[in-house]
Design a protein around this motif. Sequence first.
Motif, PDB file in Angstrom:
ATOM      1  N   SER A   1       0.447 -51.361  22.732  1.00 46.22           N
ATOM      2  CA  SER A   1      -0.570 -52.111  22.003  1.00 46.22           C
ATOM      3  C   SER A   1       0.048 -53.442  21.570  1.00 46.22           C
ATOM      4  CB  SER A   1      -1.102 -51.318  20.809  1.00 46.22           C
ATOM      5  OG  SER A   1      -0.056 -51.024  19.905  1.00 46.22           O
ATOM      6  N   PHE A   2      -0.808 -54.372  21.228  1.00 47.88           N
ATOM      7  CA  PHE A   2      -0.358 -55.718  20.869  1.00 47.88           C
ATOM      8  C   PHE A   2      -0.990 -56.175  19.565  1.00 47.88           C
ATOM      9  CE2 PHE A   2      -0.208 -55.476  25.468  1.00 47.88           C
ATOM     10  CZ  PHE A   2       1.055 -55.985  25.742  1.00 47.88           C
ATOM     11  N   LYS A   3      -0.236 -56.972  18.843  1.00 51.49           N
ATOM     12  CA  LYS A   3      -0.765 -57.714  17.699  1.00 51.49           C
ATOM     13  C   LYS A   3      -0.078 -59.066  17.748  1.00 51.49           C
ATOM     14  CE  LYS A   3      -1.593 -57.759  12.811  1.00 51.49           C
ATOM     15  NZ  LYS A   3      -1.403 -57.112  11.520  1.00 51.49           N
ATOM     16  N   ASN A   4      -0.861 -60.074  18.110  1.00 46.59           N
ATOM     17  CA  ASN A   4      -0.328 -61.421  18.329  1.00 46.59           C
ATOM     18  C   ASN A   4       0.778 -61.364  19.379  1.00 46.59           C
ATOM     19  OD1 ASN A   4      -2.139 -62.476  16.389  1.00 46.59           O
ATOM     20  ND2 ASN A   4      -0.730 -61.887  14.767  1.00 46.59           N
ATOM     21  N   ASP A   5       1.973 -61.821  19.050  1.00 49.07           N
ATOM     22  CA  ASP A   5       3.085 -61.821  20.002  1.00 49.07           C
ATOM     23  C   ASP A   5       4.034 -60.647  19.786  1.00 49.07           C
ATOM     24  OD1 ASP A   5       2.293 -63.945  21.522  1.00 49.07           O
ATOM     25  OD2 ASP A   5       3.540 -65.416  20.500  1.00 49.07           O
TER      26      ASP A   5
ATOM     27  N   PHE B   1       3.906 -53.228  20.715  1.00 54.70           N
ATOM     28  CA  PHE B   1       4.296 -51.932  20.194  1.00 54.70           C
ATOM     29  C   PHE B   1       4.249 -50.930  21.346  1.00 54.70           C
ATOM     30  CE2 PHE B   1       2.229 -54.332  16.889  1.00 54.70           C
ATOM     31  CZ  PHE B   1       3.052 -54.171  15.792  1.00 54.70           C
ATOM     32  N   ILE B   2       5.324 -50.169  21.513  1.00 53.36           N
ATOM     33  CA  ILE B   2       5.344 -49.121  22.527  1.00 53.36           C
ATOM     34  C   ILE B   2       5.601 -47.798  21.811  1.00 53.36           C
ATOM     35  CG2 ILE B   2       6.406 -48.220  24.609  1.00 53.36           C
ATOM     36  CD1 ILE B   2       7.169 -51.048  25.373  1.00 53.36           C
ATOM     37  N   LYS B   3       4.624 -46.907  21.936  1.00 52.46           N
ATOM     38  CA  LYS B   3       4.738 -45.575  21.327  1.00 52.46           C
ATOM     39  C   LYS B   3       5.103 -44.583  22.418  1.00 52.46           C
ATOM     40  CE  LYS B   3       2.224 -42.243  18.512  1.00 52.46           C
ATOM     41  NZ  LYS B   3       0.934 -41.960  17.839  1.00 52.46           N
ATOM     42  N   SER B   4       6.272 -43.983  22.277  1.00 51.11           N
ATOM     43  CA  SER B   4       6.740 -43.024  23.278  1.00 51.11           C
ATOM     44  C   SER B   4       6.006 -41.697  23.128  1.00 51.11           C
ATOM     45  CB  SER B   4       8.249 -42.820  23.142  1.00 51.11           C
ATOM     46  OG  SER B   4       8.535 -42.198  21.907  1.00 51.11           O
ATOM     47  N   SER B   5       6.184 -40.822  24.089  1.00 47.96           N
ATOM     48  CA  SER B   5       5.505 -39.528  24.064  1.00 47.96           C
ATOM     49  C   SER B   5       5.959 -38.653  22.890  1.00 47.96           C
ATOM     50  CB  SER B   5       5.713 -38.790  25.380  1.00 47.96           C
ATOM     51  OG  SER B   5       7.094 -38.632  25.628  1.00 47.96           O
ATOM     52  N   ASP B   6       7.145 -38.932  22.320  1.00 49.81           N
ATOM     53  CA  ASP B   6       7.591 -38.172  21.149  1.00 49.81           C
ATOM     54  C   ASP B   6       7.197 -38.843  19.832  1.00 49.81           C
ATOM     55  OD1 ASP B   6       9.373 -40.254  21.326  1.00 49.81           O
ATOM     56  OD2 ASP B   6      11.165 -39.010  21.404  1.00 49.81           O
ATOM     57  N   GLY B   7       6.344 -39.880  19.912  1.00 51.67           N
ATOM     58  CA  GLY B   7       5.780 -40.492  18.708  1.00 51.67           C
ATOM     59  C   GLY B   7       6.565 -41.650  18.117  1.00 51.67           C
ATOM     60  N   ILE B   8       7.675 -42.015  18.706  1.00 51.81           N
ATOM     61  CA  ILE B   8       8.478 -43.131  18.199  1.00 51.81           C
ATOM     62  C   ILE B   8       7.847 -44.438  18.643  1.00 51.81           C
ATOM     63  CG2 ILE B   8      10.729 -44.268  18.285  1.00 51.81           C
ATOM     64  CD1 ILE B   8      11.930 -41.439  18.689  1.00 51.81           C
ATOM     65  N   ILE B   9       7.669 -45.353  17.686  1.00 50.86           N
ATOM     66  CA  ILE B   9       7.097 -46.664  17.987  1.00 50.86           C
ATOM     67  C   ILE B   9       8.191 -47.713  17.878  1.00 50.86           C
ATOM     68  CG2 ILE B   9       5.432 -48.417  17.280  1.00 50.86           C
ATOM     69  CD1 ILE B   9       3.728 -46.121  16.112  1.00 50.86           C
ATOM     70  N   ILE B  10       8.328 -48.507  18.934  1.00 48.45           N
ATOM     71  CA  ILE B  10       9.314 -49.586  18.955  1.00 48.45           C
ATOM     72  C   ILE B  10       8.568 -50.902  19.065  1.00 48.45           C
ATOM     73  CG2 ILE B  10      11.321 -50.570  20.136  1.00 48.45           C
ATOM     74  CD1 ILE B  10      11.851 -47.769  21.253  1.00 48.45           C
ATOM     75  N   LYS B  11       9.002 -51.892  18.265  1.00 47.05           N
ATOM     76  CA  LYS B  11       8.402 -53.219  18.294  1.00 47.05           C
ATOM     77  C   LYS B  11       9.244 -54.145  19.155  1.00 47.05           C
ATOM     78  CE  LYS B  11       7.367 -53.469  13.502  1.00 47.05           C
ATOM     79  NZ  LYS B  11       7.272 -54.332  12.321  1.00 47.05           N
ATOM     80  N   TYR B  12       8.552 -54.924  19.972  1.00 51.96           N
ATOM     81  CA  TYR B  12       9.202 -55.975  20.740  1.00 51.96           C
ATOM     82  C   TYR B  12       8.451 -57.269  20.466  1.00 51.96           C
ATOM     83  CZ  TYR B  12      11.517 -52.205  23.196  1.00 51.96           C
ATOM     84  OH  TYR B  12      12.253 -51.103  23.498  1.00 51.96           O
ATOM     85  N   TYR B  13       9.202 -58.344  20.364  1.00 54.62           N
ATOM     86  CA  TYR B  13       8.630 -59.643  20.046  1.00 54.62           C
ATOM     87  C   TYR B  13       8.752 -60.541  21.276  1.00 54.62           C
ATOM     88  CZ  TYR B  13       9.336 -57.752  15.401  1.00 54.62           C
ATOM     89  OH  TYR B  13       9.324 -56.939  14.305  1.00 54.62           O
ATOM     90  N   ARG B  14       7.697 -61.290  21.540  1.00 56.86           N
ATOM     91  CA  ARG B  14       7.755 -62.230  22.662  1.00 56.86           C
ATOM     92  C   ARG B  14       8.885 -63.205  22.381  1.00 56.86           C
ATOM     93  NH1 ARG B  14       4.525 -62.680  26.851  1.00 56.86           N
ATOM     94  NH2 ARG B  14       2.816 -61.523  25.902  1.00 56.86           N
ATOM     95  N   PHE B  15       9.792 -63.333  23.328  1.00 55.14           N
ATOM     96  CA  PHE B  15      10.995 -64.142  23.161  1.00 55.14           C
ATOM     97  C   PHE B  15      10.647 -65.617  23.245  1.00 55.14           C
ATOM     98  CE2 PHE B  15      15.118 -65.896  24.655  1.00 55.14           C
ATOM     99  CZ  PHE B  15      15.909 -65.464  23.605  1.00 55.14           C
ATOM    100  N   LYS B  16      11.020 -66.355  22.236  1.00 52.36           N
ATOM    101  CA  LYS B  16      10.702 -67.784  22.174  1.00 52.36           C
ATOM    102  C   LYS B  16      11.864 -68.651  22.618  1.00 52.36           C
ATOM    103  CE  LYS B  16       6.800 -66.981  19.892  1.00 52.36           C
ATOM    104  NZ  LYS B  16       5.508 -66.984  20.443  1.00 52.36           N
ATOM    105  N   GLY B  17      12.995 -68.036  22.932  1.00 53.13           N
ATOM    106  CA  GLY B  17      14.139 -68.771  23.440  1.00 53.13           C
ATOM    107  C   GLY B  17      14.859 -69.468  22.387  1.00 53.13           C
TER     108      GLY B  17
END
Length: 102
Positions: free
Chosen positions: A79-83, A86-102
């Motif tokens: 799922s996304f919110k702005n940049d 969020f990736i929710k794994s099958s065991d329920g862990i959510i990891i946030k990744y941010y669009r890299f701005k360099g």
Amino acid sequence: MKIKIALTLISIVFLLSFQQKENNSIKGIWTDKTTENATFEIRDKTIYYIDAFATYKYTFKNNIIKIYYSDYTFTGKVSFKNDIMFIKSSDGIIIKYYRFKG
């Protein structure tokens, strides 16, 4: 009959454009912000892990990503919110990744 065909074609075009937009949103360079560098780059059909110099195939459909590693397949709901991705794994862990701005 012509209206039915026209509506079907419009629906197909809409679905294809939505799928293209969905896939484009995931493409790019992402960071988990644990370092100042990017974590990975998502390309058309592969995901490249920068620090590991490793590339793996993935699929992304209906907000589900599957990454095909050498020894297992990761599946997560995206799922996304702005940049922020969020990736929710099958065991329920959510990891946030941010669009890299360099």
